[in-house]
Enzyme design. Structure first.
Site, PDB file in Angstrom:
ATOM      1  N   ASN A  69      38.554  31.328  34.602  1.00 20.57           N
ATOM      2  CA  ASN A  69      38.746  29.882  34.431  1.00 20.57           C
ATOM      3  C   ASN A  69      38.427  29.409  33.010  1.00 20.57           C
ATOM      4  OD1 ASN A  69      39.838  28.986  36.815  1.00 20.57           O
ATOM      5  ND2 ASN A  69      37.864  28.685  37.836  1.00 20.57           N
ATOM      6  N   LEU A  81      35.080  33.569  44.488  1.00 24.18           N
ATOM      7  CA  LEU A  81      36.317  33.772  43.719  1.00 24.18           C
ATOM      8  C   LEU A  81      36.044  34.231  42.282  1.00 24.18           C
ATOM      9  CD1 LEU A  81      38.461  30.697  44.878  1.00 24.18           C
ATOM     10  CD2 LEU A  81      38.475  33.029  45.759  1.00 24.18           C
ATOM     11  N   HIS A  82      34.793  34.317  41.889  1.00 23.26           N
ATOM     12  CA  HIS A  82      34.415  34.859  40.582  1.00 23.26           C
ATOM     13  C   HIS A  82      35.108  34.141  39.426  1.00 23.26           C
ATOM     14  CE1 HIS A  82      34.284  38.032  43.715  1.00 23.26           C
ATOM     15  NE2 HIS A  82      33.021  38.030  43.327  1.00 23.26           N
ATOM     16  N   CYS A  83      35.373  32.847  39.606  1.00 24.47           N
ATOM     17  CA  CYS A  83      36.036  32.023  38.562  1.00 24.47           C
ATOM     18  C   CYS A  83      37.385  32.605  38.158  1.00 24.47           C
ATOM     19  CB  CYS A  83      35.170  31.869  37.301  1.00 24.47           C
ATOM     20  SG  CYS A  83      33.622  31.063  37.597  1.00 24.47           S
ATOM     21  N   ALA A  84      38.009  33.382  39.014  1.00 18.53           N
ATOM     22  CA  ALA A  84      39.308  33.990  38.689  1.00 18.53           C
ATOM     23  C   ALA A  84      40.237  33.799  39.894  1.00 18.53           C
ATOM     24  CB  ALA A  84      39.125  35.456  38.341  1.00 18.53           C
TER      25      ALA A  84
END
Ligand SMILES: Cc1ncc(COP(=O)(O)O)c(C=O)c1O
Length: 386
Positions: A102, A340-343
């Site tokens: 992100n 979501l691991h910023c992805a």
């Protein structure tokens, strides 16, 4: 530190920091913790010297020709924002990938809304690699920049950035590499990658503290300042200096963070980057092999050990990742990252956009025993959910 904690969230930030780094950081700051480059007294000059040596070390580390084009920032997010906002103009087109964090996707979205730039997103294979030919095919006459995540924070895959750099160089388009997950794990050589900008963060695999990161620029890439203020030079002018590195650094530096970053890097280089990466690869393979034996565990990402860093995302069929994370933490004292691991686009492609996954990420202090305990814990959890 809790001696029993098994920390497998090193892709978020490495923990603990190497022995002695925090103590040495404090000691040095106690000696020279004055404002660098602002005063004419000896200590200010010494503090400025630390900054200069750090720029030289980072330039060597990233294969960059000019230490003055090493810019200190707060973290990789800050560096990525700086390049994107300082370079892109209305009407520009950007090629990037579905592997991005992100910290690339959100600034680009913002600039799409604000400036009317456009973006093309290159897909990745089932194993997690982009195809450089897809990057070439996405380039248009108005393409100003290509942005590539060097190592995925979900799948661990290391992208063929050198091939992408060759494509960009042939078309005279700048390549920006997000080295957040690769710097300190695998070589990040600007010249070899033909990159025009590399964004890195200090607190992950470079073993520094949080709050320090940087941007390394090729001398031919001009980035407009996005923040203006005190630099300690040309103070009578109302115009922020155009000279690097001050052009992109406004305000007093994070001297303590810079000292810590260099100490962390010294530790890493003392152990040897290749040796640390080799050891982490062996442990990642042990984890992958162990988890793949467990019924009900789904593994994502590449099957081969090559071109990857020590990150492995998985799910247990029938179990929500946040529950798995909570059980690992509460019952087994194992720290992992779920969600979501910023992805989000990576999870979209994996079919895990709604639930996310459980991510194990290793650092240089993990051991075989850590991996075996994590595998045993996952076997118990999977058994309860079968
Ligand atoms: C691939 C990637 N890019 C960028 C970032 C942002 O790093 P920072 O939070 O240090 O700015 C991260 C952090 O997890 C990352 O994994």
């Amino acid at each position: 530190m809790d001696p029993e904690l098994i920390y497998l969230d090193n892709a978020a930030t490495t923990f603990p920091k190497p022995p002695g780094v925090l103590e040495a950081m404090m000691a040095r700051y106690r000696q020279i913790g004055v404002s660098p480059g602002r005063g004419s007294y000896d200590r200010a000059a010494e503090a400025e010297g630390v900054l200069h040596q750090a720029r030289e070390k980072l330039a060597r580390f990233f294969g960059a020709p000019d230490p003055d084009r090493v810019i200190f920032t707060a973290n990789a997010t800050d560096s990525l924002n700086l390049v994107l906002s300082g370079l892109l103009q209305p009407g520009d087109h950007v090629v990037t990938t579905r592997l991005e964090h992100n910290s690339v996707l959100r600034p680009l979205h913002h600039l799409q809304q604000r400036l009317g730039i456009s973006c093309s997103l290159v897909p990745f294979s089932g194993e997690g690699f982009i195809d450089p030919d897809d990057v070439a095919a996405a380039i248009r006459p108005e393409t100003r920049l290509v942005v590539v995540n060097h190592a995925s924070n979900v799948l661990g895959t290391v992208q063929p950035v050198g091939d992408v750099g060759g494509i960009c160089a042939a078309r005279r388009i700048a390549l920006l590499v997000d080295a957040s997950q690769s710097a300190g794990k695998v070589p990040v050589d600007m010249a070899a990658m033909k990159a025009y900008a590399v964004a890195f963060t200090g607190h992950k695999s470079l073993y520094g503290p949080t709050g320090i990161g940087g941007l390394v620029l090729h001398p031919e890439l001009e980035i407009a300042p996005t923040r203006f203020g005190g630099t300690g030079i040309e103070s009578s002018s109302r115009v922020h200096t155009p000279r690097y590195p001050h052009r992109l650094e406004a305000g007093t530096h994070n001297l303590m963070g810079i000292i810590g970053l260099i100490l962390g890097m010294d530790y890493l280089m003392g152990r040897g980057l290749a040796a640390v990466h080799g050891r982490e690869t062996v442990l990642t393979e042990r984890l992958r092999a162990g988890l793949s034996e467990i019924r009900g565990v789904e593994l994502y990402g590449p099957t081969a050990a090559s071109n990857r860093v020590a990150v492995l995302s998985v799910n247990i069929q029938g179990a929500a990742p946040e529950d798995v994370g909570a059980i690992l933490d509460g019952d087994f004292n194992i720290a992992v990252r779920v969600g979501l691991h910023c992805a989000p686009l990576v999870h979209e492609a994996l079919g895990t956009a709604r639930r996310g996954a459980v991510r194990f990420s290793l650092g240089c202090f993990n051991t075989e025993a850590d991996i075996d305990r994590a595998v045993a814990a996952m076997a118990l959890i999977a058994g309860q959910h079968s």
